[in-house]
Design a protein around this motif. Structure first.
Motif, short mmCIF file in Angstrom:
data_model
loop_
_atom_site.label_atom_id
_atom_site.label_comp_id
_atom_site.label_asym_id
_atom_site.label_seq_id
_atom_site.Cartn_x
_atom_site.Cartn_y
_atom_site.Cartn_z
N PHE A 63 100.02 87.21 117.20
CA PHE A 63 98.86 86.79 116.43
C PHE A 63 98.39 85.44 116.94
N TRP A 65 94.92 82.38 116.13
CA TRP A 65 93.71 82.03 115.39
C TRP A 65 92.55 81.99 116.35
N LEU A 76 92.30 85.27 111.86
CA LEU A 76 93.55 85.64 112.50
C LEU A 76 93.33 86.90 113.33
N LYS A 119 103.25 85.33 112.22
CA LYS A 119 101.90 84.78 112.19
C LYS A 119 101.98 83.26 112.30
N LYS A 122 97.86 78.21 110.24
CA LYS A 122 96.44 77.97 110.53
C LYS A 122 96.29 76.58 111.13
#
Length: 146
Positions: A63, A65, A76, A119, A122
Motif C-alpha cells: 500500500f 499514499w 490509499l 498499511k 498517512k
C-alpha cells in the motif's frame, strides 16, 4: 455457390474473433514444462475456491499514499491487488481484463492470498521553498508541514 460463399463470409465475420480467442486460450493453457504444469494445478485448485469481488494480493503487494500534490485528496492505493469480477472455465477475470492465471503465475509458488499487506501511516503534506541559487544547498531550503 455465391450464396454459400456469402453465408460463410458472414459467419466468419461474426464468429472469427471468438473462435480465435478460444483457440488462443486453449493453446496457452497447455503447460510447456513440469514446473508450469504444477503451477497450473495450483491455480486450478485456487480458482475453484476463489471468491468474486474479494481482494487478493500477490506476495509483493504494498500500500502507498497517492495524491496529485496540489489538493488534499490523498488516498490509499495498492500495487499487487486483484479483485476478480467474472469467472469462466479457465479462471477468473478482473474488471480490467486481467486473467487470474497471469496474476497467479507472476505471484510465484506462494500464489495469491487474501492477507493484506501492512498499511503505512498517512503522510503529512509539506511544501519546500527556497531560492533557485540554493539548489545545490538543500540545508538552506525551508520545509513547511501542513
Amino acid at each position: 455457390m455465391p450464396l454459400l460463399a456469402r453465408l460463410a463470409d458472414k459467419f466468419c465475420d461474426r464468429y472469427a474473433d471468438r473462435i480465435d480467442t478460444w483457440v488462443r486460450e486453449t493453446v496457452s493453457a497447455i503447460p510447456s514444462s513440469e514446473a508450469e504444469r504444477h503451477m497450473r494445478t495450483l491455480h486450478d485448485v485456487w480458482a475453484s475456491t476463489a471468491q468474486l469481488h474479494r481482494s487478493y494480493f500477490d506476495p509483493e503487494a504494498s500500500f502507498f499514499w497517492a495524491g496529485d500534490g496540489v489538493h488534499s485528496d490523498v488516498r490509499l492505493a495498492c500495487v499487487g491487488e486483484y479483485v476478480f469480477v467474472r469467472r469462466d472455465r479457465t479462471g477468473l477475470y478482473t474488471a480490467g481484463g486481467t486473467h487470474s492465471w497471469d496474476a497467479f503465475y507472476r505471484a510465484g509458488v506462494k500464489g495469491l492470498t487474501t492477507d493484506e499487506p501492512p498499511k503505512p501511516p498517512k503522510t503529512q503534506e509539506f511544501t519546500i521553498t527556497g531560492e533557485l541559487g540554493d539548489a545545490e544547498h538543500p540545508e538552506r531550503w525551508e520545509i513547511t508541514l501542513h
